[in-house]
Design an enzyme around this catalytic site. Structure first.
Site, mmCIF file in Angstrom:
data_model
loop_
_atom_site.group_PDB
_atom_site.id
_atom_site.type_symbol
_atom_site.label_atom_id
_atom_site.label_comp_id
_atom_site.label_asym_id
_atom_site.label_seq_id
_atom_site.Cartn_x
_atom_site.Cartn_y
_atom_site.Cartn_z
ATOM 1 N N LYS A 246 -11.653 -3.587 -1.915
ATOM 2 C CA LYS A 246 -12.968 -2.683 -1.388
ATOM 3 C C LYS A 246 -12.558 -1.373 -1.988
ATOM 4 O O LYS A 246 -13.779 -0.727 -2.355
ATOM 5 C CB LYS A 246 -13.131 -2.991 0.053
ATOM 6 N N LYS B 101 0.780 -1.323 0.052
ATOM 7 C CA LYS B 101 0.093 0.034 0.034
ATOM 8 C C LYS B 101 0.832 1.257 0.115
ATOM 9 O O LYS B 101 0.367 2.215 -0.579
ATOM 10 C CB LYS B 101 -1.229 -0.022 1.195
ATOM 11 N N LYS C 239 -5.331 -8.457 -6.054
ATOM 12 C CA LYS C 239 -6.539 -8.803 -5.021
ATOM 13 C C LYS C 239 -7.605 -8.005 -5.524
ATOM 14 O O LYS C 239 -7.382 -6.821 -5.707
ATOM 15 C CB LYS C 239 -5.878 -8.631 -3.723
HETATM 16 P P1 AMP Z 1 -10.629 -5.562 4.332
HETATM 17 O O1 AMP Z 1 -11.441 -5.357 3.009
HETATM 18 O O2 AMP Z 1 -9.044 -5.016 4.161
HETATM 19 O O3 AMP Z 1 -11.434 -4.810 5.337
HETATM 20 O O4 AMP Z 1 -10.621 -7.003 4.741
HETATM 21 C C1 AMP Z 1 -11.778 -7.550 5.579
HETATM 22 C C2 AMP Z 1 -11.591 -8.937 5.490
HETATM 23 O O5 AMP Z 1 -11.910 -9.445 4.151
HETATM 24 C C3 AMP Z 1 -10.279 -9.338 5.938
HETATM 25 O O6 AMP Z 1 -10.455 -10.720 6.644
HETATM 26 C C4 AMP Z 1 -9.659 -9.646 4.470
HETATM 27 O O7 AMP Z 1 -8.665 -10.778 4.692
HETATM 28 C C5 AMP Z 1 -10.880 -10.331 3.709
HETATM 29 N N1 AMP Z 1 -10.769 -9.931 2.379
HETATM 30 C C6 AMP Z 1 -10.404 -8.750 1.787
HETATM 31 N N2 AMP Z 1 -10.353 -8.874 0.327
HETATM 32 C C7 AMP Z 1 -10.267 -9.981 0.291
HETATM 33 C C8 AMP Z 1 -10.075 -10.896 -1.145
HETATM 34 N N3 AMP Z 1 -9.812 -10.270 -2.449
HETATM 35 N N4 AMP Z 1 -9.934 -12.264 -1.098
HETATM 36 C C9 AMP Z 1 -10.397 -13.048 -0.016
HETATM 37 N N5 AMP Z 1 -10.511 -12.170 1.258
HETATM 38 C C10 AMP Z 1 -10.662 -10.812 1.357
#
Ligand code: AMP
Length: 333
Positions: free
Chosen positions: A202, A116, A199
């Site tokens: 969001k 990041k 990946k």
């Molecule tokens: P975040 O979007 O960073 O808040 O992540 C929230 C949760 O979703 C965390 O447990 C991440 O590891 C999981 N996560 C986010 N993006 C992915 C993705 N592309 N594939 C699998 N898990 C994800």
């Protein structure tokens, strides 16, 4: 020895941007499946959302959207303690304490920080990006957590939690429970459909063709799957290195339909990419339609506030006990 029902499961999602298929398959769905087997906590990681600046009104809306979507995904507030991180002040304090237990080198090694921070070299790197893992350490340790279901990208942060907890316990006496990470064997890293080397995120723009948002218009979601990048092998085979796009679609289908990768490879042995994509799109669209219908039921700020308030009250009981124990161990009280 604790039986499983007395064991604690915790996870959190940042309310920054809209939840994606990756969040659902990689983290939320695993939590939903296991919520009856554990004492469960799920929180809206709103403090994590401000690691880089956000528009206040946008953040506020994302917080409500995120919790309504949690409920739509099947999180049951009668079984799981659902709360907002910033409502439980202990998160900030334990996060602060754990930052002071950490070496700079440990944080510099975090892959998410490296990835990041590379992207924001021009404007300077936000300190939040550097220290958010120690806030996450505090989040996990506050609840005597035994298991943390997360996607692959967060594994390293749970390992950091274990390292710091172990070091603290050795130095100041037994204070923290050692958490284990739970990574689903399938769909733990859903990739961007247009760039299957990255990946699905969001924070991707809402018009990003490679990211399926849970609130996407169904026709648009279908188009995104149908135009997913593949390869010229014309074989439906799980091979992350040579066929990352197809492997990604196999993971998505396997996780949604609860089938194994081998079964999918077998089923699609003599079938072309067009038909395969159509089947994946059907399943994804069915899932999104269900979630979006459920979402309408929960998109009610009064109901959400009630759930959050009740959740924070319960969460605070355990969080304050752990924080006190930590402060005592340190000699602060
Ligand atoms: P975040 O979007 O960073 O808040 O992540 C929230 C949760 O979703 C965390 O447990 C991440 O590891 C999981 N996560 C986010 N993006 C992915 C993705 N592309 N594939 C699998 N898990 C994800």
């Amino acid at each position: 020895m604790k039986n499983k029902l007395n064991k604690v499961m915790l996870t959190g999602v940042r309310p920054s941007g809209n939840l994606t298929l990756g969040n659902y398959l990689g983290a939320i769905s695993n939590f939903v499946e296991k919520q009856n087997q554990y004492k469960s906590y799920i929180f809206i990681a709103d403090l994590h959302a401000i690691t880089s600046p956000k528009e206040p009104e946008t953040l506020k809306k994302s917080i409500y959207d995120c919790i309504a979507m949690y409920l739509a995904c099947g999180i049951n507030p009668n079984k799981t303690i659902v709360f907002k991180q910033s409502d439980v002040l202990e998160h900030g304090e334990l996060g602060f304490i754990m930052t002071f237990q950490t070496k700079i080198g440990q944080l510099k090694r975090m892959t998410q920080f490296k990835l990041k921070s590379e992207k924001c070299q021009k404007d300077g790197v936000d300190t939040g990006l550097f220290v958010y893992p120690t806030l996450m350490v505090g989040d996990i340790l506050l609840y005597n957590t035994n298991i943390v279901p997360v996607g692959l990208d967060q594994q390293q942060h749970v390992e950091l939690t274990r390292d710091l907890a172990e070091k603290f316990n050795k130095r100041y006496g037994e204070t923290f429970v050692m958490p284990d990470v739970f990574i689903s064997p399938i769909a733990n890293k859903i990739l961007n459909l247009q760039n299957p080397l990255e990946k699905m995120n969001k924070s991707d723009n809402s018009d990003n063709k490679g990211t399926i948002f849970l609130m996407d218009n169904i026709d648009i979601a279908r188009k995104k799957i149908m135009s997913a990048q593949t390869d010229s092998y014309n074989t439906i085979r799980y091979d992350e290195e040579n066929q990352p796009g197809i492997s990604n679609l196999i993971s998505i289908l396997a996780k949604i339909t609860k089938t194994s990768i081998q079964e999918i490879e077998e089923k699609y042995k003599n079938i072309g990419y067009g038909q395969f994509k159509k089947d994946v799109a059907d399943k994804v669209c069915e899932l999104l339609t269900n979630l979006q219908n459920n979402y309408k039921k929960y998109n009610n700020p009064r109901l959400l506030n009630k759930i959050l308030k009740k959740g924070a009250k319960k969460a605070k009981i355990t969080a304050s006990l752990t924080l006190n124990k930590t402060k005592k161990a340190l000699g602060l009280i």
